[in-house]
Design a protein around this motif. Structure first.
Motif, PDB file in Angstrom:
ATOM      1  N   TYR A 466      64.491  34.732-148.345  1.00  0.00           N
ATOM      2  CA  TYR A 466      63.907  35.740-147.449  1.00  0.00           C
ATOM      3  C   TYR A 466      62.854  35.113-146.540  1.00  0.00           C
ATOM      4  O   TYR A 466      62.849  35.335-145.320  1.00  0.00           O
ATOM      5  CB  TYR A 466      63.292  36.860-148.288  1.00  0.00           C
ATOM      6  N   LEU A 467      61.969  34.306-147.129  1.00  0.00           N
ATOM      7  CA  LEU A 467      60.869  33.733-146.352  1.00  0.00           C
ATOM      8  C   LEU A 467      61.358  32.715-145.327  1.00  0.00           C
ATOM      9  O   LEU A 467      60.809  32.614-144.216  1.00  0.00           O
ATOM     10  CB  LEU A 467      59.848  33.086-147.295  1.00  0.00           C
ATOM     11  N   CYS A 468      62.376  31.961-145.687  1.00  0.00           N
ATOM     12  CA  CYS A 468      62.843  30.940-144.739  1.00  0.00           C
ATOM     13  C   CYS A 468      63.406  31.579-143.478  1.00  0.00           C
ATOM     14  O   CYS A 468      63.299  31.010-142.378  1.00  0.00           O
ATOM     15  CB  CYS A 468      63.849  29.998-145.395  1.00  0.00           C
ATOM     16  N   THR A 469      64.006  32.773-143.603  1.00  0.00           N
ATOM     17  CA  THR A 469      64.517  33.453-142.403  1.00  0.00           C
ATOM     18  C   THR A 469      63.386  34.016-141.552  1.00  0.00           C
ATOM     19  O   THR A 469      63.616  34.412-140.405  1.00  0.00           O
ATOM     20  CB  THR A 469      65.477  34.595-142.787  1.00  0.00           C
ATOM     21  N   ARG A 470      62.181  34.055-142.118  1.00  0.00           N
ATOM     22  CA  ARG A 470      60.988  34.452-141.352  1.00  0.00           C
ATOM     23  C   ARG A 470      60.243  33.216-140.847  1.00  0.00           C
ATOM     24  O   ARG A 470      59.118  33.297-140.399  1.00  0.00           O
ATOM     25  CB  ARG A 470      60.053  35.288-142.231  1.00  0.00           C
ATOM     26  N   GLN A 471      60.917  32.069-140.965  1.00  0.00           N
ATOM     27  CA  GLN A 471      60.381  30.787-140.504  1.00  0.00           C
ATOM     28  C   GLN A 471      59.100  30.402-141.246  1.00  0.00           C
ATOM     29  O   GLN A 471      58.180  29.823-140.678  1.00  0.00           O
ATOM     30  CB  GLN A 471      60.150  30.807-138.987  1.00  0.00           C
ATOM     31  N   VAL A 472      59.068  30.746-142.538  1.00  0.00           N
ATOM     32  CA  VAL A 472      57.983  30.321-143.413  1.00  0.00           C
ATOM     33  C   VAL A 472      58.473  29.112-144.206  1.00  0.00           C
ATOM     34  O   VAL A 472      59.553  29.147-144.815  1.00  0.00           O
ATOM     35  CB  VAL A 472      57.552  31.449-144.378  1.00  0.00           C
ATOM     36  N   ARG A 473      57.704  28.060-144.193  1.00  0.00           N
ATOM     37  CA  ARG A 473      58.067  26.834-144.928  1.00  0.00           C
ATOM     38  C   ARG A 473      57.811  27.067-146.421  1.00  0.00           C
ATOM     39  O   ARG A 473      56.693  27.406-146.826  1.00  0.00           O
ATOM     40  CB  ARG A 473      57.236  25.664-144.419  1.00  0.00           C
ATOM     41  N   VAL A 474      58.857  26.900-147.229  1.00  0.00           N
ATOM     42  CA  VAL A 474      58.764  27.178-148.667  1.00  0.00           C
ATOM     43  C   VAL A 474      58.871  25.867-149.441  1.00  0.00           C
ATOM     44  O   VAL A 474      59.914  25.200-149.414  1.00  0.00           O
ATOM     45  CB  VAL A 474      59.881  28.146-149.126  1.00  0.00           C
ATOM     46  N   LEU A 475      57.784  25.502-150.119  1.00  0.00           N
ATOM     47  CA  LEU A 475      57.783  24.324-150.982  1.00  0.00           C
ATOM     48  C   LEU A 475      58.289  24.768-152.350  1.00  0.00           C
ATOM     49  O   LEU A 475      57.582  25.419-153.116  1.00  0.00           O
ATOM     50  CB  LEU A 475      56.371  23.753-151.085  1.00  0.00           C
ATOM     51  N   HIS A 596      76.263  48.658-159.055  1.00  0.00           N
ATOM     52  CA  HIS A 596      75.439  48.019-160.073  1.00  0.00           C
ATOM     53  C   HIS A 596      74.515  47.015-159.397  1.00  0.00           C
ATOM     54  O   HIS A 596      74.925  46.336-158.436  1.00  0.00           O
ATOM     55  CB  HIS A 596      76.303  47.275-161.104  1.00  0.00           C
ATOM     56  N   GLU A 597      73.296  46.921-159.866  1.00  0.00           N
ATOM     57  CA  GLU A 597      72.385  45.888-159.374  1.00  0.00           C
ATOM     58  C   GLU A 597      72.147  44.898-160.508  1.00  0.00           C
ATOM     59  O   GLU A 597      71.229  45.043-161.310  1.00  0.00           O
ATOM     60  CB  GLU A 597      71.058  46.492-158.913  1.00  0.00           C
ATOM     61  N   VAL A 598      73.018  43.924-160.611  1.00  0.00           N
ATOM     62  CA  VAL A 598      72.936  42.929-161.682  1.00  0.00           C
ATOM     63  C   VAL A 598      73.114  41.548-161.067  1.00  0.00           C
ATOM     64  O   VAL A 598      73.550  41.406-159.912  1.00  0.00           O
ATOM     65  CB  VAL A 598      74.009  43.170-162.771  1.00  0.00           C
ATOM     66  N   GLY A 599      72.769  40.527-161.858  1.00  0.00           N
ATOM     67  CA  GLY A 599      72.966  39.153-161.396  1.00  0.00           C
ATOM     68  C   GLY A 599      72.049  38.792-160.245  1.00  0.00           C
ATOM     69  O   GLY A 599      70.883  39.214-160.183  1.00  0.00           O
ATOM     70  N   ALA A 600      72.562  38.003-159.318  1.00  0.00           N
ATOM     71  CA  ALA A 600      71.763  37.508-158.194  1.00  0.00           C
ATOM     72  C   ALA A 600      71.314  38.657-157.291  1.00  0.00           C
ATOM     73  O   ALA A 600      72.027  39.650-157.110  1.00  0.00           O
ATOM     74  CB  ALA A 600      72.572  36.497-157.386  1.00  0.00           C
ATOM     75  N   ILE A 601      70.120  38.525-156.725  1.00  0.00           N
ATOM     76  CA  ILE A 601      69.560  39.532-155.830  1.00  0.00           C
ATOM     77  C   ILE A 601      70.223  39.417-154.458  1.00  0.00           C
ATOM     78  O   ILE A 601      70.349  38.319-153.899  1.00  0.00           O
ATOM     79  CB  ILE A 601      68.041  39.358-155.699  1.00  0.00           C
ATOM     80  N   ASP A 602      70.622  40.555-153.921  1.00  0.00           N
ATOM     81  CA  ASP A 602      71.159  40.600-152.559  1.00  0.00           C
ATOM     82  C   ASP A 602      69.973  40.614-151.593  1.00  0.00           C
ATOM     83  O   ASP A 602      69.295  41.633-151.425  1.00  0.00           O
ATOM     84  CB  ASP A 602      72.021  41.851-152.379  1.00  0.00           C
ATOM     85  N   VAL A 603      69.721  39.481-150.973  1.00  0.00           N
ATOM     86  CA  VAL A 603      68.541  39.328-150.110  1.00  0.00           C
ATOM     87  C   VAL A 603      68.569  40.331-148.958  1.00  0.00           C
ATOM     88  O   VAL A 603      67.516  40.813-148.519  1.00  0.00           O
ATOM     89  CB  VAL A 603      68.461  37.885-149.573  1.00  0.00           C
ATOM     90  N   HIS A 604      69.750  40.685-148.483  1.00  0.00           N
ATOM     91  CA  HIS A 604      69.860  41.600-147.343  1.00  0.00           C
ATOM     92  C   HIS A 604      69.443  43.027-147.701  1.00  0.00           C
ATOM     93  O   HIS A 604      69.253  43.848-146.796  1.00  0.00           O
ATOM     94  CB  HIS A 604      71.302  41.588-146.801  1.00  0.00           C
ATOM     95  N   ARG A 605      69.321  43.322-148.989  1.00  0.00           N
ATOM     96  CA  ARG A 605      68.942  44.680-149.401  1.00  0.00           C
ATOM     97  C   ARG A 605      67.444  44.818-149.688  1.00  0.00           C
ATOM     98  O   ARG A 605      66.973  45.908-150.003  1.00  0.00           O
ATOM     99  CB  ARG A 605      69.730  45.094-150.654  1.00  0.00           C
ATOM    100  N   ILE A 606      66.700  43.732-149.596  1.00  0.00           N
ATOM    101  CA  ILE A 606      65.283  43.784-149.953  1.00  0.00           C
ATOM    102  C   ILE A 606      64.523  44.777-149.082  1.00  0.00           C
ATOM    103  O   ILE A 606      63.800  45.652-149.580  1.00  0.00           O
ATOM    104  CB  ILE A 606      64.658  42.373-149.869  1.00  0.00           C
ATOM    105  N   ASP A 607      64.690  44.685-147.780  1.00  0.00           N
ATOM    106  CA  ASP A 607      63.987  45.604-146.866  1.00  0.00           C
ATOM    107  C   ASP A 607      64.474  47.039-147.051  1.00  0.00           C
ATOM    108  O   ASP A 607      63.684  47.989-146.985  1.00  0.00           O
ATOM    109  CB  ASP A 607      64.176  45.174-145.418  1.00  0.00           C
ATOM    110  N   LEU A 608      65.763  47.196-147.286  1.00  0.00           N
ATOM    111  CA  LEU A 608      66.338  48.528-147.490  1.00  0.00           C
ATOM    112  C   LEU A 608      65.726  49.207-148.720  1.00  0.00           C
ATOM    113  O   LEU A 608      65.325  50.377-148.669  1.00  0.00           O
ATOM    114  CB  LEU A 608      67.857  48.420-147.649  1.00  0.00           C
ATOM    115  N   VAL A 609      65.644  48.469-149.820  1.00  0.00           N
ATOM    116  CA  VAL A 609      65.090  49.018-151.060  1.00  0.00           C
ATOM    117  C   VAL A 609      63.601  49.323-150.891  1.00  0.00           C
ATOM    118  O   VAL A 609      63.094  50.342-151.373  1.00  0.00           O
ATOM    119  CB  VAL A 609      65.321  48.034-152.231  1.00  0.00           C
TER     120      VAL A 609
END
Length: 628
Positions: A466-475, A596-609
């Motif tokens: 999520y952060l990298c698409t906002r052009q935030v450098r993630v270490l 179902h919301e299981v397993g890996a997080i769907d990054v595209h749904r973060i803002d929606l939720v």
């Protein structure tokens, strides 16, 4: 202006009111050195009686709040909220008052100390005196207190509790409890003056009096209707919880102390009393309303296991911290752990209503440390699976998994159950999408670089992408190049350069935004620069070692103010606050989502939720968010 005797003389003392028992203790200690028989002291009997009376109310309260046993027998269905708990906080004032009244009786009748231990005739006499004096006297007083002036200034306090509870029985004004003390005392003094008094009689009468008061206020029907079918006259001699609950909902009826006979004589009997009792008794074997949403929690440790409403309601209504008075109960907690191992069915802990939806918390009978025992994995998953299948059978719409119940190593964040049972109607939710949203919305918009531990976990991966698409450098701190590259490839090509693998904490010496998803020691915290802020999604939270840095709260959200029936805190959270994964399940249920919301997080749904949570009135609680 307050009405005379409407408030308690020691109201402002708070917990220091218990010092008023000091003279009784001092008298007992003095008698130990001055008298041969310590049991002969009146003060000792008073202290023992006070302790036993408090125990009776506590045990009834515990039983009443064991929703896994009483949920189908409850009369008023809503939960006990924080407002009622706070009102009834000093429910035991009357025990202290009657202890002081007993000390006055000692000075008026000093021979009370010399009563025999046992006199069988006294039991028959005191029952007769109770029926002749206590029952009609209470009935008369009770009807008077429902008059306009007395009700407004005195008795309305008792009726301000929406849900009758054993502690509600003691929740009344000073004047009312003085009169109640007289109602209790008249048969005892009468029995003594007639020469039939005994120590056993006094103990039995007072404790039975308290037992029956708790019975009437317990809010679940325990007396079977078959009793009244077999012995019809009994319904005039003993009231039921249903009978007394009608007095709280239709206050012009059912004024008796314990015997409905006096309501019949006084023409104040509610005509629905026994029909309602029969219905409640018959339906006690049936499941009540099916919850729309279930949060499947787990016990953290033996100390926090005592932070449930059916242990100490007041303790449960405040954020969990280890209290000194809890320590002696740890052996009981250990015993409960053993019983829970043997009886592995999840049990109901609490419930509340949100926008008309019934939400329940079920608890998997496993303690936190057991989740990390390799040989326990299969058994824990089996219990979680049973809970999911039970919810599916009942018709629950959404079941959300608490922290360790969705552990990746345990069951792949819930994927194990969804894959094994593809036809589930209940939606299984880990709630981590909202957890990620809460953490991400804590981070100020101007931040250009963050340091992330636990970087390859479900939450770490979602936060990084999520952060990298906002052009935030993630270490991203990880020793696994393979796992890092797998996550990096998930990012759009133009943003992959913002994901940087690091293997040492020294790489974050100039980074003031740390996102902690893996527990870090005080030594590792030293690498953060002064003024750094530690966001975190690690359980347990990191120790706030650095005084020149700030530390964020665990991801959590505050429930809307219109939630009702909520009267216990979720672990260390404040009142009305739940962990973000819990809130994520709530939102999933309220939105009516069918996936179902299981397993890996769907990054595209973060803002929606996140937007859905805010639309339903849930609010973030992070102090860092408020200050930035």
């Amino acid at each position: 202006m307050e009405a005379p005797l409407s408030t308690w003389p020691w109201e402002k003392l708070g917990s220091f009111k218990y010092l008023l028992y000091g003279p009784f203790v001092a008298k007992v200690m003095y008698s130990r050195h001055q008298e041969d028989n310590i049991m002969a002291t009146w003060c000792l009997h008073v202290l023992i009686l006070c302790s036993l009376r408090g125990l009776i109310y506590q045990l009834w309260s515990s039983f009443s709040n064991m929703l896994f046993l009483t949920r189908n027998r409850r009369i008023i269905k809503q939960g006990v909220d924080f407002k009622q708990i706070d009102k009834e906080w000093d429910w035991d004032n009357f025990i202290l008052l009657q202890a002081l009244m007993a000390s006055l009786a000692y000075y008026a009748f000093p021979n009370l100390v010399n009563l025999p231990i046992w006199d069988l005739n006294g039991f028959m006499v005191i029952i007769i005196l109770h029926i002749i004096f206590s029952e009609p006297l209470y009935y008369y007083f009770h009807r008077c207190f429902h008059g306009s002036y007395l009700f407004k200034h005195y008795h309305s306090l008792h009726h301000s509790s929406d849900v009758p509870q054993p502690f509600t029985a003691g929740h009344a004004t000073f004047l009312e409890q003085i009169l109640l003390g007289a109602v209790i005392g008249i048969p005892i003094l009468g029995c003594y003056l007639m020469g039939y008094g005994s120590v056993a009689m006094i103990y039995s009468y007072i404790l039975m009096f308290d037992f029956l008061r708790c019975l009437g206020h317990c809010n679940f029907e325990i007396i079977p209707h078959h009793l009244f079918l077999a012995f019809p006259f009994m319904k005039y001699l003993i009231y039921t919880p249903t009978y007394h609950s009608l007095h709280h909902t239709e206050m012009g009826t059912n004024f008796c102390l314990f015997m409905p006979l006096f309501d019949v004589v006084g023409n104040t009997l509610n005509p629905k009393s026994w029909d309602m009792h029969t219905k409640a008794s018959i339906e006690s074997g049936k499941n009540g309303r099916v919850p729309d949403f279930v949060f499947l929690a787990h016990v953290v440790d033996m100390t926090s296991a005592l932070h449930v409403p059916y242990v100490f309601r007041s303790f449960s209504s405040t954020p969990f911290t280890t209290k000194l008075y809890i320590i002696p109960l740890l052996p009981l907690s250990f015993l409960a752990m053993i019983v829970m191992w043997l009886y592995s069915k999840p049990f109901l802990n609490t419930f509340y209503y949100l926008q008309g939806y019934l939400h329940q918390t079920w608890v998997v009978p496993r303690f936190g440390f057991q989740y990390f025992l390799p040989f326990a994995t299969e058994g824990i998953n089996k219990q979680i699976e049973q809970a999911i299948l039970r919810a599916d059978k009942l018709g629950v719409k959404v079941i959300s998994l608490a922290a360790l119940n969705k552990n990746e190593a345990l069951n792949g964040g819930g994927t194990l159950f969804v894959n094994k049972h593809p036809n589930l109607k209940v939606r299984v939710v880990h709630g981590n999408t909202l957890t990620a949203a809460v953490i991400l919305n804590e981070i100020p918009k101007h931040i250009t670089e963050v340091f992330l531990t636990g970087a390859t976990s479900k939450l770490g991966r979602a936060i990084a992408l999520y952060l990298c698409t906002r052009q935030v450098r993630v270490l991203m701190l990880t020793s696994s190049t393979e796992r890092f590259q797998k996550i990096q490839k998930e990012a759009p090509a133009e943003y992959q350069k913002y994901l940087v693998q690091v293997t040492k904490y020294q790489a974050a010496e100039n980074c003031k935004t740390w996102i902690v998803g893996k527990w870090i020691t005080p030594r590792e915290q030293k690498f953060a620069p002064a003024g750094a802020h530690f966001h975190q999604f690690v359980v347990p939270p990191v120790l706030p070692f650095r005084s020149d840095c700030t530390y964020g709260d665990l991801a959590a959200m505050r429930l809307p103010p219109h939630v009702n029936g909520l009267g216990s805190c979720e672990y260390t959270m404040e009142r009305g606050v739940v962990h973000a994964c819990h809130a994520g399940g709530v939102v999933h249920s309220l939105e009516g989502w069918t996936h179902h919301e299981v397993g890996a997080i769907d990054v595209h749904r973060i803002d929606l939720v996140w937007k859905a949570a805010l639309n339903h009135g849930l609010m973030p609680v992070s102090s860092f968010t408020e200050n930035h």
